[in-house]
Design a protein around this motif. Structure first.
Motif, mmCIF file in Angstrom:
data_model
loop_
_atom_site.group_PDB
_atom_site.id
_atom_site.type_symbol
_atom_site.label_atom_id
_atom_site.label_comp_id
_atom_site.label_asym_id
_atom_site.label_seq_id
_atom_site.Cartn_x
_atom_site.Cartn_y
_atom_site.Cartn_z
ATOM 1 N N ALA A 14 113.195 -49.322 41.912
ATOM 2 C CA ALA A 14 112.737 -48.691 43.154
ATOM 3 C C ALA A 14 111.225 -48.512 43.218
ATOM 4 O O ALA A 14 110.688 -48.190 44.277
ATOM 5 N N GLY A 15 110.547 -48.699 42.104
ATOM 6 C CA GLY A 15 109.101 -48.521 42.097
ATOM 7 C C GLY A 15 108.684 -47.065 42.135
ATOM 8 O O GLY A 15 107.640 -46.718 42.691
ATOM 9 N N VAL A 16 109.508 -46.192 41.542
ATOM 10 C CA VAL A 16 109.181 -44.771 41.460
ATOM 11 C C VAL A 16 109.175 -44.370 39.985
ATOM 12 O O VAL A 16 109.528 -45.161 39.115
ATOM 13 N N THR A 17 108.793 -43.140 39.731
ATOM 14 C CA THR A 17 108.772 -42.664 38.357
ATOM 15 C C THR A 17 110.112 -42.025 37.997
ATOM 16 O O THR A 17 110.858 -41.580 38.868
ATOM 17 N N VAL A 18 110.377 -41.975 36.709
ATOM 18 C CA VAL A 18 111.570 -41.276 36.232
ATOM 19 C C VAL A 18 111.494 -39.810 36.637
ATOM 20 O O VAL A 18 112.494 -39.206 37.031
ATOM 21 N N ARG A 19 110.296 -39.260 36.584
ATOM 22 C CA ARG A 19 110.119 -37.867 36.977
ATOM 23 C C ARG A 19 110.518 -37.644 38.435
ATOM 24 O O ARG A 19 111.086 -36.596 38.770
ATOM 25 N N ALA A 20 110.211 -38.617 39.293
ATOM 26 C CA ALA A 20 110.577 -38.490 40.707
ATOM 27 C C ALA A 20 112.094 -38.453 40.875
ATOM 28 O O ALA A 20 112.622 -37.654 41.660
ATOM 29 N N LEU A 21 112.803 -39.296 40.130
ATOM 30 C CA LEU A 21 114.271 -39.293 40.208
ATOM 31 C C LEU A 21 114.837 -37.960 39.731
ATOM 32 O O LEU A 21 115.792 -37.432 40.323
ATOM 33 N N HIS A 22 114.266 -37.422 38.678
ATOM 34 C CA HIS A 22 114.697 -36.111 38.191
ATOM 35 C C HIS A 22 114.448 -35.042 39.255
ATOM 36 O O HIS A 22 115.283 -34.157 39.468
ATOM 37 N N HIS A 23 113.309 -35.156 39.935
ATOM 38 C CA HIS A 23 112.957 -34.177 40.968
ATOM 39 C C HIS A 23 113.928 -34.263 42.149
ATOM 40 O O HIS A 23 114.365 -33.233 42.680
ATOM 41 N N TYR A 24 114.261 -35.488 42.552
ATOM 42 C CA TYR A 24 115.222 -35.655 43.650
ATOM 43 C C TYR A 24 116.574 -35.042 43.281
ATOM 44 O O TYR A 24 117.263 -34.464 44.131
ATOM 45 N N GLU A 25 116.931 -35.170 42.016
ATOM 46 C CA GLU A 25 118.192 -34.569 41.561
ATOM 47 C C GLU A 25 118.101 -33.044 41.598
ATOM 48 O O GLU A 25 119.033 -32.365 42.051
ATOM 49 N N ASP A 26 116.971 -32.509 41.147
ATOM 50 C CA ASP A 26 116.778 -31.061 41.169
ATOM 51 C C ASP A 26 116.818 -30.510 42.594
ATOM 52 O O ASP A 26 117.259 -29.374 42.823
ATOM 53 N N GLU A 27 116.354 -31.325 43.557
ATOM 54 C CA GLU A 27 116.321 -30.912 44.954
ATOM 55 C C GLU A 27 117.659 -31.133 45.660
ATOM 56 O O GLU A 27 117.793 -30.842 46.849
ATOM 57 N N GLY A 28 118.647 -31.634 44.916
ATOM 58 C CA GLY A 28 119.964 -31.843 45.507
ATOM 59 C C GLY A 28 120.090 -33.085 46.354
ATOM 60 O O GLY A 28 121.005 -33.213 47.168
ATOM 61 N N LEU A 29 119.179 -34.041 46.145
ATOM 62 C CA LEU A 29 119.191 -35.277 46.931
ATOM 63 C C LEU A 29 119.986 -36.387 46.248
ATOM 64 O O LEU A 29 120.576 -37.231 46.916
ATOM 65 N N LEU A 30 119.964 -36.427 44.951
ATOM 66 C CA LEU A 30 120.706 -37.423 44.183
ATOM 67 C C LEU A 30 121.692 -36.712 43.258
ATOM 68 O O LEU A 30 121.398 -35.625 42.753
ATOM 69 N N HIS A 31 122.844 -37.348 43.045
ATOM 70 C CA HIS A 31 123.885 -36.746 42.205
ATOM 71 C C HIS A 31 124.465 -37.801 41.257
ATOM 72 O O HIS A 31 125.610 -38.226 41.405
ATOM 73 N N PRO A 32 123.662 -38.239 40.282
ATOM 74 C CA PRO A 32 124.155 -39.279 39.364
ATOM 75 C C PRO A 32 125.272 -38.751 38.468
ATOM 76 O O PRO A 32 125.330 -37.553 38.162
ATOM 77 N N GLU A 33 126.140 -39.672 38.070
ATOM 78 C CA GLU A 33 127.176 -39.300 37.110
ATOM 79 C C GLU A 33 126.569 -39.271 35.709
ATOM 80 O O GLU A 33 125.436 -39.710 35.500
ATOM 81 N N ARG A 34 127.306 -38.735 34.769
ATOM 82 C CA ARG A 34 126.840 -38.662 33.387
ATOM 83 C C ARG A 34 127.790 -39.449 32.489
ATOM 84 O O ARG A 34 129.018 -39.429 32.686
ATOM 85 N N THR A 35 127.230 -40.140 31.544
ATOM 86 C CA THR A 35 128.053 -40.853 30.570
ATOM 87 C C THR A 35 128.587 -39.860 29.547
ATOM 88 O O THR A 35 128.222 -38.683 29.547
ATOM 89 N N ALA A 36 129.442 -40.350 28.686
ATOM 90 C CA ALA A 36 129.998 -39.483 27.639
ATOM 91 C C ALA A 36 128.905 -38.913 26.750
ATOM 92 O O ALA A 36 129.042 -37.824 26.182
ATOM 93 N N SER A 37 127.797 -39.660 26.659
ATOM 94 C CA SER A 37 126.682 -39.212 25.823
ATOM 95 C C SER A 37 125.726 -38.296 26.578
ATOM 96 O O SER A 37 124.733 -37.832 26.012
#
Length: 266
Positions: A23-46
């Motif tokens: 996407a051409g964004v930073t990992v920090r930006a994705l984390h921020h979008y998640e914190d803001e309730g915009l993204l809801h990624p699933e989690r692996t077993a790890s």
């Protein structure tokens, strides 16, 4: 029977790092979008984040809406609203981008001619210099306010305003800029009286109406539209900063009050 092969979207599964790169964004930006309730990624077993096709599509929508000038809070509310017209927003944004592209092409041509003139390869006329100034002003206007105007008043209104500005003569352009400066001086004087319905305020409103008529397309001005714009000045921090910085804190609210009263009498 063999199953149809999965599409790229159906097979999409990204780590936070791979999606950030895509996407051409930073990992920090994705984390921020998640914190803001915009993204809801699933989690692996790890415990690692895993982004699927729906996450990729939603991220694209987030980034497009950000380019339209929406805040993260507004984007969250929009995407969580089942009635949100994402298509309509993009259509308006595309119109803004195309108008900006046209003006930027003119500006690029002016800059190229200016460089050639400075290098002695051509002579630039005053008209050519002036056209570049107008192109820059139109492009900046689209950049700052195009999306909002097109959404509130439609593409035709914004296109007409751009055409009106592009068609101004050098004398008309100078008159408009002089009037803009005079309005700020009159706003300072009117605000000092503390009376948004007084003579100084009424003069201010008449000047402001004349300035709008110089920029809006033929027949586009009306007291009702003027009053609605005045309300928008207070709601939009950019306009508030412009008028308050020029005429003191509270100037935008004073201008709004004066225009609402004046327009009601027209």
């Amino acid at each position: 029977m063999r199953k149809a092969p999965k599409t790229q979207a159906e097979e999409a599964s990204y780590t936070v790092g791979s999606l950030a790169k895509l996407a051409g964004v930073t990992v920090r930006a994705l984390h921020h979008y998640e914190d803001e309730g915009l993204l809801h990624p699933e989690r692996t077993a790890s415990g690692y984040r895993c982004y699927g096709a729906a996450d990729v599509e939603r991220l694209q929508q987030i980034l497009l809406l950000r380019s339209c000038g929406l805040s993260l809070g507004d984007i969250r509310g929009a995407l969580d609203n089942g009635d949100f017209d994402f298509h309509g927003v993009l259509v308006n944004h595309l119109a803004t981008l195309r108008a900006r592209q046209k003006e930027l092409e003119t500006l690029v041509g002016t800059v190229e001619k200016t460089i050639a003139s400075l290098e002695g390869r051509c002579t630039m006329t005053d008209e050519e210099r002036f056209e570049g100034m107008k192109a820059r002003a139109i492009a900046e206007n689209e950049e700052r306010y195009g999306a909002e105007v097109r959404q509130a008043y439609g593409d035709a209104a914004m296109d007409a305003a751009n055409e009106r500005m592009a068609g101004m003569s050098q004398e008309e352009w100078g008159d408009a800029k002089a009037l803009e400066a005079a309005i700020l001086e009159q706003l300072t004087a009117a605000k000092a009286t503390g009376d948004p319905t007084g003579e100084a305020a009424r003069k201010l409103c008449a000047m402001h109406a004349r300035w709008l008529q110089m920029h809006w397309g033929e027949g586009a001005y009306s007291p009702a539209a003027h009053a609605a714009l005045a309300e928008g000045y207070v709601a939009d921090q950019r306009f508030t900063a412009y008028y308050d910085e020029a005429a003191g804190e509270g100037a935008t609210a004073f201008l709004r009050d004066a225009l609402i009263a004046w327009c009601a009498e027209q």
